[in-house]
Design an enzyme around this catalytic site. Sequence first.
Site, PDB file in Angstrom:
ATOM      1  N   THR A  57     -34.228  48.844 -47.231  1.00  0.00           N
ATOM      2  CA  THR A  57     -34.120  49.109 -45.801  1.00  0.00           C
ATOM      3  C   THR A  57     -35.158  50.124 -45.324  1.00  0.00           C
ATOM      4  O   THR A  57     -35.621  50.965 -46.119  1.00  0.00           O
ATOM      5  CB  THR A  57     -32.702  49.662 -45.507  1.00  0.00           C
ATOM      6  N   ASP A  58     -35.453  50.095 -44.024  1.00  0.00           N
ATOM      7  CA  ASP A  58     -36.347  51.113 -43.447  1.00  0.00           C
ATOM      8  C   ASP A  58     -35.667  52.477 -43.364  1.00  0.00           C
ATOM      9  O   ASP A  58     -36.331  53.500 -43.170  1.00  0.00           O
ATOM     10  CB  ASP A  58     -36.833  50.681 -42.046  1.00  0.00           C
ATOM     11  N   GLU A  59     -34.320  52.510 -43.505  1.00  0.00           N
ATOM     12  CA  GLU A  59     -33.609  53.792 -43.334  1.00  0.00           C
ATOM     13  C   GLU A  59     -33.965  54.806 -44.414  1.00  0.00           C
ATOM     14  O   GLU A  59     -33.708  55.998 -44.247  1.00  0.00           O
ATOM     15  CB  GLU A  59     -32.092  53.560 -43.314  1.00  0.00           C
ATOM     16  N   TYR A 107     -25.464  56.204 -46.959  1.00  0.00           N
ATOM     17  CA  TYR A 107     -25.972  54.835 -47.172  1.00  0.00           C
ATOM     18  C   TYR A 107     -27.460  54.857 -47.512  1.00  0.00           C
ATOM     19  O   TYR A 107     -27.884  54.304 -48.532  1.00  0.00           O
ATOM     20  CB  TYR A 107     -25.726  53.977 -45.918  1.00  0.00           C
ATOM     21  N   LYS A 116     -29.492  53.817 -50.980  1.00  0.00           N
ATOM     22  CA  LYS A 116     -30.538  52.787 -51.054  1.00  0.00           C
ATOM     23  C   LYS A 116     -31.845  53.392 -51.571  1.00  0.00           C
ATOM     24  O   LYS A 116     -32.562  52.766 -52.355  1.00  0.00           O
ATOM     25  CB  LYS A 116     -30.775  52.150 -49.669  1.00  0.00           C
TER      26      LYS A 116
HETATM   27  P1  NAD Z   1     -23.563  42.783 -46.011  1.00  0.00           P
HETATM   28  O1  NAD Z   1     -22.726  44.012 -46.063  1.00  0.00           O
HETATM   29  O2  NAD Z   1     -23.362  41.812 -44.907  1.00  0.00           O
HETATM   30  O3  NAD Z   1     -23.397  41.965 -47.383  1.00  0.00           O
HETATM   31  C1  NAD Z   1     -23.391  42.585 -48.628  1.00  0.00           C
HETATM   32  C2  NAD Z   1     -22.925  41.558 -49.648  1.00  0.00           C
HETATM   33  O4  NAD Z   1     -22.949  42.176 -50.945  1.00  0.00           O
HETATM   34  C3  NAD Z   1     -21.481  41.071 -49.426  1.00  0.00           C
HETATM   35  O5  NAD Z   1     -21.414  39.682 -49.586  1.00  0.00           O
HETATM   36  C4  NAD Z   1     -20.690  41.783 -50.507  1.00  0.00           C
HETATM   37  O6  NAD Z   1     -19.547  41.070 -50.925  1.00  0.00           O
HETATM   38  C5  NAD Z   1     -21.731  41.885 -51.618  1.00  0.00           C
HETATM   39  N1  NAD Z   1     -21.463  42.991 -52.547  1.00  0.00           N
HETATM   40  C6  NAD Z   1     -21.143  44.269 -52.243  1.00  0.00           C
HETATM   41  N2  NAD Z   1     -20.966  44.980 -53.382  1.00  0.00           N
HETATM   42  C7  NAD Z   1     -21.210  44.137 -54.414  1.00  0.00           C
HETATM   43  C8  NAD Z   1     -21.217  44.275 -55.819  1.00  0.00           C
HETATM   44  N3  NAD Z   1     -20.916  45.449 -56.400  1.00  0.00           N
HETATM   45  N4  NAD Z   1     -21.516  43.204 -56.589  1.00  0.00           N
HETATM   46  C9  NAD Z   1     -21.805  42.001 -56.020  1.00  0.00           C
HETATM   47  N5  NAD Z   1     -21.797  41.807 -54.686  1.00  0.00           N
HETATM   48  C10 NAD Z   1     -21.518  42.865 -53.890  1.00  0.00           C
HETATM   49  O7  NAD Z   1     -25.067  43.303 -46.062  1.00  0.00           O
HETATM   50  P2  NAD Z   1     -26.360  42.695 -45.370  1.00  0.00           P
HETATM   51  O8  NAD Z   1     -26.475  43.231 -44.003  1.00  0.00           O
HETATM   52  O9  NAD Z   1     -26.399  41.242 -45.616  1.00  0.00           O
HETATM   53  O10 NAD Z   1     -27.491  43.427 -46.247  1.00  0.00           O
HETATM   54  C11 NAD Z   1     -27.961  42.832 -47.450  1.00  0.00           C
HETATM   55  C12 NAD Z   1     -29.002  43.753 -48.060  1.00  0.00           C
HETATM   56  O11 NAD Z   1     -30.071  43.960 -47.151  1.00  0.00           O
HETATM   57  C13 NAD Z   1     -28.474  45.150 -48.394  1.00  0.00           C
HETATM   58  O12 NAD Z   1     -29.043  45.545 -49.609  1.00  0.00           O
HETATM   59  C14 NAD Z   1     -28.961  46.010 -47.255  1.00  0.00           C
HETATM   60  O13 NAD Z   1     -29.159  47.340 -47.681  1.00  0.00           O
HETATM   61  C15 NAD Z   1     -30.275  45.346 -46.921  1.00  0.00           C
HETATM   62  N6  NAD Z   1     -30.732  45.465 -45.529  1.00  0.00           N
HETATM   63  C16 NAD Z   1     -29.896  45.151 -44.501  1.00  0.00           C
HETATM   64  C17 NAD Z   1     -30.376  45.225 -43.193  1.00  0.00           C
HETATM   65  C18 NAD Z   1     -29.507  44.860 -42.005  1.00  0.00           C
HETATM   66  O14 NAD Z   1     -29.932  45.052 -40.867  1.00  0.00           O
HETATM   67  N7  NAD Z   1     -28.302  44.330 -42.195  1.00  0.00           N
HETATM   68  C19 NAD Z   1     -31.694  45.611 -42.952  1.00  0.00           C
HETATM   69  C20 NAD Z   1     -32.507  45.934 -44.041  1.00  0.00           C
HETATM   70  C21 NAD Z   1     -32.020  45.840 -45.324  1.00  0.00           C
HETATM   71  O1  DAU Z   2     -32.443  49.701 -40.275  1.00  0.00           O
HETATM   72  C1  DAU Z   2     -31.867  48.834 -41.202  1.00  0.00           C
HETATM   73  C2  DAU Z   2     -30.375  49.077 -41.269  1.00  0.00           C
HETATM   74  O2  DAU Z   2     -29.828  48.541 -40.073  1.00  0.00           O
HETATM   75  C3  DAU Z   2     -29.726  48.467 -42.489  1.00  0.00           C
HETATM   76  O3  DAU Z   2     -30.225  49.080 -43.652  1.00  0.00           O
HETATM   77  C4  DAU Z   2     -28.199  48.638 -42.428  1.00  0.00           C
HETATM   78  O4  DAU Z   2     -27.591  47.965 -43.532  1.00  0.00           O
HETATM   79  C5  DAU Z   2     -27.706  48.024 -41.135  1.00  0.00           C
HETATM   80  O5  DAU Z   2     -26.319  48.216 -41.004  1.00  0.00           O
HETATM   81  C6  DAU Z   2     -28.431  48.643 -39.939  1.00  0.00           C
HETATM   82  O6  DAU Z   2     -28.068  50.042 -39.793  1.00  0.00           O
HETATM   83  P1  DAU Z   2     -27.804  50.699 -38.348  1.00  0.00           P
HETATM   84  O7  DAU Z   2     -26.994  51.909 -38.525  1.00  0.00           O
HETATM   85  O8  DAU Z   2     -29.087  50.835 -37.604  1.00  0.00           O
HETATM   86  O9  DAU Z   2     -26.974  49.485 -37.675  1.00  0.00           O
HETATM   87  P2  DAU Z   2     -25.670  49.491 -36.728  1.00  0.00           P
HETATM   88  O10 DAU Z   2     -25.534  48.106 -36.202  1.00  0.00           O
HETATM   89  O11 DAU Z   2     -24.502  50.101 -37.408  1.00  0.00           O
HETATM   90  O12 DAU Z   2     -26.116  50.443 -35.544  1.00  0.00           O
HETATM   91  C7  DAU Z   2     -27.267  50.139 -34.760  1.00  0.00           C
HETATM   92  C8  DAU Z   2     -27.432  51.266 -33.753  1.00  0.00           C
HETATM   93  O13 DAU Z   2     -26.347  51.195 -32.812  1.00  0.00           O
HETATM   94  C9  DAU Z   2     -27.339  52.649 -34.380  1.00  0.00           C
HETATM   95  O14 DAU Z   2     -28.232  53.517 -33.687  1.00  0.00           O
HETATM   96  C10 DAU Z   2     -25.895  53.081 -34.121  1.00  0.00           C
HETATM   97  C11 DAU Z   2     -25.560  52.390 -32.812  1.00  0.00           C
HETATM   98  N1  DAU Z   2     -24.147  51.973 -32.647  1.00  0.00           N
HETATM   99  C12 DAU Z   2     -23.550  51.293 -33.649  1.00  0.00           C
HETATM  100  C13 DAU Z   2     -22.224  50.877 -33.548  1.00  0.00           C
HETATM  101  C14 DAU Z   2     -21.532  50.144 -34.675  1.00  0.00           C
HETATM  102  C15 DAU Z   2     -23.478  52.243 -31.460  1.00  0.00           C
HETATM  103  O15 DAU Z   2     -24.062  52.854 -30.536  1.00  0.00           O
HETATM  104  N2  DAU Z   2     -22.184  51.847 -31.342  1.00  0.00           N
HETATM  105  C16 DAU Z   2     -21.513  51.186 -32.343  1.00  0.00           C
HETATM  106  O16 DAU Z   2     -20.300  50.873 -32.181  1.00  0.00           O
END
Ligand code: NAD
Ligand code: DAU
Length: 365
Positions: A142-144, A168, A172
């Site tokens: 992730t970019d975080e 989180y 990562k």
């Molecule tokens: P998600 O939470 O929707 O899915 C995570 C999946 O991993 C689920 O299916 C869960 O059951 C599985 N999982 C969790 N723990 C596990 C374990 N111990 N063993 C096997 N499976 C397990 O997450 P996502 O949003 O699909 O993100 C996927 C990946 O991409 C993550 O590594 C996250 O850090 C990264 N990522 C997410 C975002 C985003 O915006 N969602 C952006 C950048 C990177």
């Molecule tokens: O940047 C990549 C990341 O993006 C991934 O690594 C994470 O897995 C993914 O969950 C996401 O993280 P964020 O914290 O940016 O996503 P979230 O959707 O939780 O929140 C997006 C923005 O919105 C953040 O600034 C917090 C804000 N927010 C979020 C929620 C859930 C609100 O203002 N209200 C809300 O109820």
Amino acid sequence: MQQQKIILVTGGAGFIGSNCVVNWVQSGTANVINLDKLTYAGNLENLAAIEGHAHHTFVHGDIGDRDLVSRLLHKYQPDAVINFAAESHVDRSIHGPEDFIQTNVVGTFHLLEETRAYWNARIKANPAEKENPCFRFLHVSTDEVYGTLSASDPAFTESTPYAPNSPYSASKAASDHLVRAYHHTYGLPVLTTNCSNNYGPYHFPEKLIPLCLLNALAGKPLPIYGDGQQVRDWLFVLDHCNAIQRVLEAGRIGETYNIGGWNEKTNLEVVQTLCRILDELKPRTDGKSYQEQITFVTDRPGHDRRYAIDASKLERELGWKPAETFESGIRKTVMWYLHHQDWVHHVTSGEYRHWVNQHYSEKAE
Ligand code: NAD
Ligand code: DAU
């Protein structure tokens, strides 16, 4: 990706993993072994489109279960491991960081250890592979990990120092460092991708976009943390899948690649855009705008102000560009949710309701 590579995908029942797995299996580019623990975020319904497909094998299990991982690697002899598995929600990591350390750090460590053993067995059987590896371990991150930017800072590049701010992102970052170390120390052929915020179909409704979409339709408040001026850089999920595929095909071993959509938006802008699309596609019965439901609530502790990804290395070296603009992708996303109410009903039961009640009751308006 060449025809029918065998890939061990972890976390392939979650949001991004399932979008990628369905895409790769349906397009005939990969034969996927899908290892997922099915936590609250994992959902087999996300994989319904490839149920029974000859090129998809689902395995229920934990990346931290070394015996299981070892059995899968030796049985299926994959050409690649792609590690999506993680605890992924920042707010949950603030409420309870332990699962994040267990899966994102310890789980990735166990997965790396078993992959190292598998890699060593491969190069013992075929010494030529040591110099010219066919195998890859691709870690999805992730970019975080780069921390937070001010309004005038340049976007994150691959050389921006790590400065994670939440449990989180710290977990990562730790996993990224382990992946890097396994390359430098043991020669494991790794690739790491650091992507910005994804959105699209099958996004679990604890995250901003699906949460606000569903709350809007249910007549509930749309909770904006703090002043709503935090900036995220949004990427449509299938663009992320294509970028991962491209990095796997042609990325340089040991390198990291930033993935982003050049779509910086404030949270308030994102929610207002959602409201405008809903006003057009599914107007409120009272004729008012969904924007009336926007509610400012207590900020997230340690809330990062701005993320922005410079994805020019990926574009320059591997020719990847996102296909969707934010405007086209968000419209597709809203339409998907409107047309998949069954999926929505199933994921918004039990555990989900418990999380929403607990988390948002603590946030005063
Ligand atoms: P998600 O939470 O929707 O899915 C995570 C999946 O991993 C689920 O299916 C869960 O059951 C599985 N999982 C969790 N723990 C596990 C374990 N111990 N063993 C096997 N499976 C397990 O997450 P996502 O949003 O699909 O993100 C996927 C990946 O991409 C993550 O590594 C996250 O850090 C990264 N990522 C997410 C975002 C985003 O915006 N969602 C952006 C950048 C990177
Ligand atoms: O940047 C990549 C990341 O993006 C991934 O690594 C994470 O897995 C993914 O969950 C996401 O993280 P964020 O914290 O940016 O996503 P979230 O959707 O939780 O929140 C997006 C923005 O919105 C953040 O600034 C917090 C804000 N927010 C979020 C929620 C859930 C609100 O203002 N209200 C809300 O109820």
